[in-house]
Design a protein around this motif. Structure first.
Motif, short mmCIF file in Angstrom:
data_model
loop_
_atom_site.label_atom_id
_atom_site.label_comp_id
_atom_site.label_asym_id
_atom_site.label_seq_id
_atom_site.Cartn_x
_atom_site.Cartn_y
_atom_site.Cartn_z
N GLY A 1 0.84 -1.20 0.00
CA GLY A 1 0.00 0.00 0.00
C GLY A 1 0.87 1.24 0.00
N GLN A 2 0.29 2.31 -0.52
CA GLN A 2 1.05 3.55 -0.66
C GLN A 2 0.48 4.61 0.27
OE1 GLN A 2 3.76 4.07 -2.07
NE2 GLN A 2 3.82 3.78 -4.27
N SER A 3 1.32 5.53 0.67
CA SER A 3 0.86 6.68 1.42
C SER A 3 -0.06 7.51 0.52
CB SER A 3 2.08 7.50 1.86
OG SER A 3 1.66 8.73 2.35
N GLU A 4 -1.06 8.17 1.12
CA GLU A 4 -1.99 8.95 0.30
C GLU A 4 -1.56 10.41 0.16
OE1 GLU A 4 -5.47 8.13 2.61
OE2 GLU A 4 -6.03 6.42 1.37
N PHE A 5 -0.39 10.73 0.71
CA PHE A 5 0.06 12.13 0.63
C PHE A 5 1.59 12.15 0.53
CE2 PHE A 5 -0.46 10.75 4.98
CZ PHE A 5 0.82 10.92 5.48
N ASN A 6 2.13 13.29 0.07
CA ASN A 6 3.58 13.49 0.12
C ASN A 6 3.90 14.21 1.41
OD1 ASN A 6 4.24 12.36 -2.38
ND2 ASN A 6 3.54 14.22 -3.43
N LEU A 7 5.04 13.84 1.98
CA LEU A 7 5.40 14.45 3.25
C LEU A 7 5.81 15.91 3.04
CD1 LEU A 7 5.42 13.20 6.03
CD2 LEU A 7 7.89 12.92 5.82
N ILE A 8 6.71 16.12 2.10
CA ILE A 8 7.14 17.49 1.81
C ILE A 8 7.17 17.69 0.31
CG2 ILE A 8 8.52 17.95 3.88
CD1 ILE A 8 10.98 17.07 2.31
N GLY A 9 7.10 18.95 -0.13
CA GLY A 9 7.18 19.26 -1.55
C GLY A 9 8.57 19.76 -1.90
N ASP A 10 8.73 20.10 -3.20
CA ASP A 10 10.04 20.61 -3.62
C ASP A 10 10.29 22.01 -3.08
OD1 ASP A 10 10.39 18.30 -5.02
OD2 ASP A 10 9.43 19.08 -6.83
N GLN A 11 9.18 22.75 -2.89
CA GLN A 11 9.34 24.12 -2.40
C GLN A 11 8.62 24.27 -1.07
OE1 GLN A 11 7.46 26.08 -5.64
NE2 GLN A 11 9.37 26.25 -6.82
N ALA B 1 -15.16 15.85 8.83
CA ALA B 1 -14.07 16.55 9.53
C ALA B 1 -12.72 15.93 9.16
CB ALA B 1 -14.30 16.49 11.03
N LYS B 2 -12.68 14.61 9.10
CA LYS B 2 -11.41 13.93 8.80
C LYS B 2 -10.99 14.16 7.35
CE LYS B 2 -11.35 10.36 12.34
NZ LYS B 2 -12.60 10.11 13.03
N CYS B 3 -11.98 14.24 6.43
CA CYS B 3 -11.64 14.52 5.02
C CYS B 3 -11.04 15.92 4.90
CB CYS B 3 -12.87 14.40 4.14
SG CYS B 3 -13.36 12.70 3.83
N ILE B 4 -11.62 16.89 5.63
CA ILE B 4 -11.10 18.26 5.55
C ILE B 4 -9.68 18.31 6.13
CG2 ILE B 4 -11.45 20.65 6.33
CD1 ILE B 4 -14.49 20.03 6.40
N GLY B 5 -9.45 17.50 7.17
CA GLY B 5 -8.13 17.50 7.82
C GLY B 5 -7.13 16.56 7.17
N GLN B 6 -7.46 15.98 6.02
CA GLN B 6 -6.61 15.06 5.24
C GLN B 6 -6.31 13.76 6.00
OE1 GLN B 6 -2.42 15.33 4.38
NE2 GLN B 6 -2.77 15.92 2.26
N LEU B 7 -7.13 13.46 7.00
CA LEU B 7 -6.92 12.17 7.67
C LEU B 7 -7.54 11.05 6.85
CD1 LEU B 7 -7.54 13.19 11.38
CD2 LEU B 7 -5.40 12.53 10.33
N GLY C 1 -4.10 17.49 -2.71
CA GLY C 1 -2.78 17.71 -3.32
C GLY C 1 -1.77 18.33 -2.37
N MET C 2 -2.20 18.63 -1.16
CA MET C 2 -1.27 19.28 -0.23
C MET C 2 -0.29 18.28 0.36
SD MET C 2 -3.48 21.80 2.16
CE MET C 2 -4.33 23.22 1.55
N THR C 3 0.91 18.75 0.65
CA THR C 3 1.85 17.88 1.38
C THR C 3 1.43 17.85 2.85
OG1 THR C 3 3.28 19.73 1.92
CG2 THR C 3 3.77 18.54 -0.13
N LYS C 4 1.92 16.85 3.56
CA LYS C 4 1.58 16.76 4.98
C LYS C 4 2.13 17.98 5.72
CE LYS C 4 -0.56 13.86 6.93
NZ LYS C 4 -2.01 14.00 7.16
#
Lengths: 177, 839
Positions: free
Chosen positions: B323-333, B386-392, B409-412
């Motif tokens: 399984g894959q993480s559903e988000f990126n931890l950090i972005g390039d910028q 609430a969890k969807c808004i908080g990216q959980l 599309g936001m990074t964590k």
């Protein structure tokens, strides 16, 4: 001699275990319980002292305890729209809040000391642990509770005037729950 | 094409870890192996030469030289083998450590849905146990096959060189073994797969039961839990028996084939000697070579078993964590600065893996700084939204926008810097209050500082959030209940003495009834017997412990007529405890709160109690008498209500108190700090030092008054921050079990508030709080209108008036949205929710 709580030296030295045991034996909810069970229950009770204005339980909260008043006087009341409605007085020998021993019980009333009072507190977790050790006791307590509720309702009926029977859904029928 | 190392960990092969291990260690290992192979063959040639040349010629000097060479070969072989084993261990353990780190990193980032279907027990078993076999394999992966195949080839080549016919016949056994052993090994593998599955199931069950032990005790469901466990253990027993038998079968099969070697050598070699076609020395070398062939062969078979075992376990582990993480931890910028906190929810859907639609075309628009309540019946989708808004949760349709940017599309990094999420079931980590308070801020600080470095929270910031959430007084209490280190904090101790002075001067009379002051001529009913006797604290490392074992102290008790009454008190305490608790009481702390007997000591004390029925305390064995004295020393009349304090004992103890002062000054090695109103008492808490006594009242009003007075006094002496800092170092226990439910929830709110989020999402975050605490936090949040967007799932509808808007949810949809007062006035769903359905 240092007697900070106003008790005599004799009172401070005295364990009170036997006295507490005797107090609990008088509580209708604990009638006919095995002596060993009652002793263990006494072991888990805690003596608490309140001064005037101390709240024992608060409307809307679950404190998880039941209390036996041993000295002093307390008042229960219900608050609605910032108005305080008196419900009942509690004095030595009366047991308050037994439903909290059976499970989560959000209080519908606040109980407050109107003078310096002492109580024995039984906590839900302790009570349930004692019931695990004496499973038959729970049956007796259930039966005692049912008797109490029926007795209370019978008392209401005996005292009922025309008004109460005209709107019985407000106060009667609890023993049919 | 992606290389094996670049793939997600669950797609990497076991062999890829061998390739990523340190190359210089592997090279060193290969060099050592080459030397090892040479040293293994050398003794064979020496043996042959000794038998054929030296013994025939009777050359003693030659014999000595050959034996010396043989000896050196053996010594160096052992040394090289040790070095190779050392390198194997380093390589294997390094790979295991890397594997565990990467896998843990991967697991933490897996979606929350993964943790609903995978128990903690499985995760623990995989990380701790199942991966260990991989370390053994990776360590051996190059060294063992290389060294043993080379050794086999070298010895085999040597034998063929010695006698081609005998050599070929002897070596012919091994190809047959190579065919048969894998057949049996396949059975081992099948059993091993089942073993891993059942072991994981067992770990899951045990973790679940231990996590829910409160419920097990509350319901008394011991037998049913044992039944479930026993079924799995029995299944594991059967599987392990089969697995172990097959593993032995592999070894036995191998041994059988190898055992045939010497028979062939003796039969064919003997015949060749009789025919004069070979020499005796060659046969000796052949017989010796059989043994030398057997060792590498055995190691190869063992390696084969290790490789198969490790592969199966590795595959099973990686299958679990696919399984894959559903988000990126950090972005390039660096994430863009969010300034408004506007939240838009457009046609949002959330469908579970089982196809259940929890959110259905939800639309919602919240302006920056607006406060919105989410209400609805259970299961209406409030928490999910609430969890969807908080990216959980990762939504399955539509989108959530924060200031126009999609949350999906936001990074964590961006999410945690913008949104603060407080859940209904707060989790408190082991450590101190301070560790938990800084948890969210420390997490942000761990992201790279690409513009301005994060400012660490100051003590003032921390105190502010603790006050706002209503836990500050609790933290102060933790601080006040702390016993300061003997040798540290001397300056602080002096300041607390000043507070004591002020307390006595300003509040001494007011609290006369509620504090038992330390007075030389008064018995302290809220202190232990030993504290009453000593009226101070022992400054030795062991403190008051073990006094009952010191002969001089026992002599002091005798001299003051205390020994016998104390023994009798100990006996009475014990007998009364046993009478109430019985002999089969579980070691549950709650039953032992009002007796000086500790739960883990009870079993031992039961034996003494049994003796007390026929023997006076004074006639018990010395060790048992000391245990009774220990109980008497711990006795606190105000707490241990099972017996009465005898007036005679009280009198003797007060008399003994005076004598103890004299006695202790004459004793070598006993340093005592006596209670004195001008000195700090090392053994007592800060609070007791301030009182110079013990608080005896349970009254909430008295406690409130005490708190007010103490805070005032601490502020006057500029000690409030210091005590709060000590309180923040309070250890909260495992999962915060030393805190009440309300304290845990307040702390979890405080840690999010400390990071000052632009958007605050509260998922029934105050449900465990009492009414006044809920109101306090609600009032605090109201102050942030316009500056912090608040989305709050609430249960208590009386809180609605403090929100700008309310979204009413039913069956995954928002059915009403608007001003709460207006909606309550209309006879819609919110009205029904507030006042019940019309009859």
């Amino acid at each position: 001699m240092n007697l900070p709580t106003g008790e005599s030296a004799e009172q401070q030295r005295a364990s009170g275990f036997k006295q507490d045991l005797e107090h609990l034996r008088q509580v209708p909810l604990f009638q006919n319980l095995e002596y060993e069970c009652l002793k263990l229950l006494t072991m888990l009770t805690r003596k608490i002292e309140l001064i005037e204005g101390d709240q024992l339980m608060v409307q809307g909260e679950d404190d998880g305890n039941a209390y036996l008043v041993t000295t002093g006087k307390l008042e229960s009341f219900h608050t609605r729209d910032a108005t305080r409605y008196h419900i009942q007085w509690y004095e030595a020998g009366q047991f308050v809040g037994s439903f909290a021993l059976l499970g989560t019980s959000i209080r519908l009333f606040t109980v407050e000391a109107v003078e310096k009072s002492t109580l024995l507190r039984i906590n839900r977790i302790g009570f349930q642990k004692v019931m695990q050790k004496f499973p038959d006791a729970m049956m007796r307590i259930g039966a005692n509770l049912a008797d109490e509720v029926s007795g209370w309702e019978q008392d209401q009926l005996n005292r009922a005037d025309g008004g109460i029977l005209e709107r019985p859904e407000l106060v009667l029928g609890i023993s049919l729950l | 094409m992606i290389s094996d190392q670049e793939k997600p960990i669950y797609q990497r092969s076991l062999y890829s870890w061998v390739l990523t291990s340190k190359w210089y260690l592997q090279l060193a290992m290969i060099a050592l192996i080459a030397g090892l192979v040479f040293l293994r063959v050398l003794p064979l040639e020496i043996q042959k030469r000794i038998v054929n040349d030296v013994l025939a010629l009777g050359n003693a000097m030659q014999l000595l030289i050959y034996c010396l060479i043989y000896l050196l070969a053996v010594v160096f072989t052992s040394a090289l083998k040790l070095a190779v084993n050392g390198l194997q261990t380093v390589v294997g353990q390094r790979a295991l450590t890397d594997m565990r780190k990467e896998l843990y990193q991967h697991i933490l980032r897996l979606p929350l849905s993964f943790f609903r279907k995978t128990t903690p027990g499985t995760v623990v078993a995989c990380l701790v146990t199942e991966l260990s076999a991989s370390a053994t394999f990776i360590g051996e992966a190059i060294a063992v096959p290389l060294s043993n195949i080379l050794t086999l080839l070298a010895i085999g080549g040597y034998l063929i060189w010695l006698n081609p016919l005998l050599g070929v016949v002897t070596l012919s056994i091994y190809p047959i073994a190579l065919f048969v052993v894998p057949l049996v090994q396949s059975k081992v593998n099948t059993s091993n797969k089942s073993r891993v599955d059942v072991s994981n199931r067992m770990a899951s069950l045990v973790t679940e039961t231990v996590s829910g032990i409160n419920e097990v005790h509350a319901q008394g469901s011991f037998q049913s839990e044992e039944r479930k466990y026993n079924v799995i253990v029995e299944r594991l027993f059967k599987i392990r028996i089969v697995w172990t038998l097959y593993r032995y079968a592999v070894k036995v099969t191998n041994n059988l084939f190898v055992g045939l070697g010497p028979v062939i050598v003796l039969l064919l070699g003997g015949y060749l000697i009789m025919q004069g076609k070979t020499e005796l020395g060659s046969i000796v070398a052949f017989l010796s070579a059989q043994e030398k062939l057997y060792d590498p062969w055995k190691e190869l078979i063992g390696f084969y078993d290790t490789q198969q075992d490790a592969s199966i376990r590795y595959q099973k582990v990686m299958q679990i964590f696919e399984g894959q993480s559903e988000f990126n931890l950090i972005g390039d910028q660096a994430p863009p600065e969010r300034a408004q906190g506007r939240v838009e929810v457009k046609d949002l859907d959330f469908v579970t893996a089982n196809g259940i639609k929890l959110l259905d075309q939800v639309n919602l628009s919240i302006e920056g700084g607006e406060h919105v309540a989410l209400v609805g019946y259970s299961g209406s989708g409030k928490s999910t939204l609430a969890k969807c808004i908080g990216q959980l949760y990762s939504y399955t349709g539509g989108e959530v926008l924060v200031d126009g940017y999609s949350v999906a599309g936001m990074t964590k990094e961006e999410v945690v810097k913008t949104i603060g999420f407080i859940s209904q079931d707060p989790f408190i980590f082991s450590g101190t209050i301070n560790d938990n308070l800084l948890y969210a801020c420390d997490a942000i600080a761990d992201y790279p500082d690409r513009d301005t470095p994060a400012t660490p929270a100051s003590i003032d910031d921390k105190i502010a959030v603790l006050q706002q959430t209503g836990i500050f007084v609790d933290v102060l209490r933790f601080g006040l209940n702390t016993v300061l280190d003997h040798d540290r904090d001397r300056e602080l101790q002096k300041k607390f003495l000043k507070v004591r002075e002020n307390f006595q001067a300003n509040f001494g009379d007011e609290f006369m009834e509620h504090v038992e002051f330390y007075r030389q001529d008064s018995y302290l009913y809220h202190s232990t017997v030993i504290e009453n006797l000593i009226f101070g604290s022992i400054l030795n490392r062991q403190g008051l412990d073990y006094l009952e074992e010191q002969p001089q102290f026992l002599a002091f008790l005798d001299a003051n007529n205390l020994h016998v009454p104390l023994l009798e008190t100990g006996a009475e305490l014990l007998l009364q405890t046993v009478d109430i608790l019985g002999t089969d009481m579980p070691e549950d702390r709650i039953f032992f709160e009002q007796t000086p007997v500790l739960p883990d000591e009870y079993e031992g004390y039961l034996e003494i109690a049994a003796q007390l029925h026929g023997t006076p305390p004074l006639e018990l064995k010395t060790a048992d008498r000391r245990l009774l004295l220990k109980l008497a020393f711990r006795y606190i009349p105000a707490l241990h209500k099972i017996i009465d304090l005898q007036p005679l004992l009280e009198k003797l103890l007060l008399n003994g108190r005076k004598q103890f002062k004299v006695w202790s000054s004459e004793q070598m090695g006993v340093a005592v700090s006596f209670y004195s109103d001008t000195e700090y008492i090392q053994s007592q808490s800060i609070l007791n030092n301030i009182f110079y006594g013990n608080l005896t009242s349970d009254s909430p009003k008295v406690e409130d008054r005490v708190n007010q007075c103490i805070i005032q006094l601490l502020i006057e002496e500029d000690l409030l921050e210091a005590v709060a800092a000590i309180g923040m170092d309070f250890d909260v226990g495992n999962k915060g079990d030393k805190l009440s439910g309300g304290q845990q929830q307040k702390l979890s709110i405080a840690r999010v508030l400390l990071k000052k989020p632009l958007i605050l999402i509260m998922d029934e975050a105050t449900s465990a709080l009492d009414n006044s605490s809920q109101t306090r936090i609600q009032k605090l949040i109201e102050q942030w209108k316009g500056s912090c967007t608040v989305i709050s799932v609430i249960h208590r509808l009386d809180l609605l008036p403090s929100f700008d808007k309310v979204a009413v949810m039913k069956s995954g949809k928002i059915v009403e949205f608007g001003d709460p007062r207006q909606l309550l006035a209309e006879e819609g769903v919110l009205h029904e929710l507030a006042h019940g359905r019309k009859r």
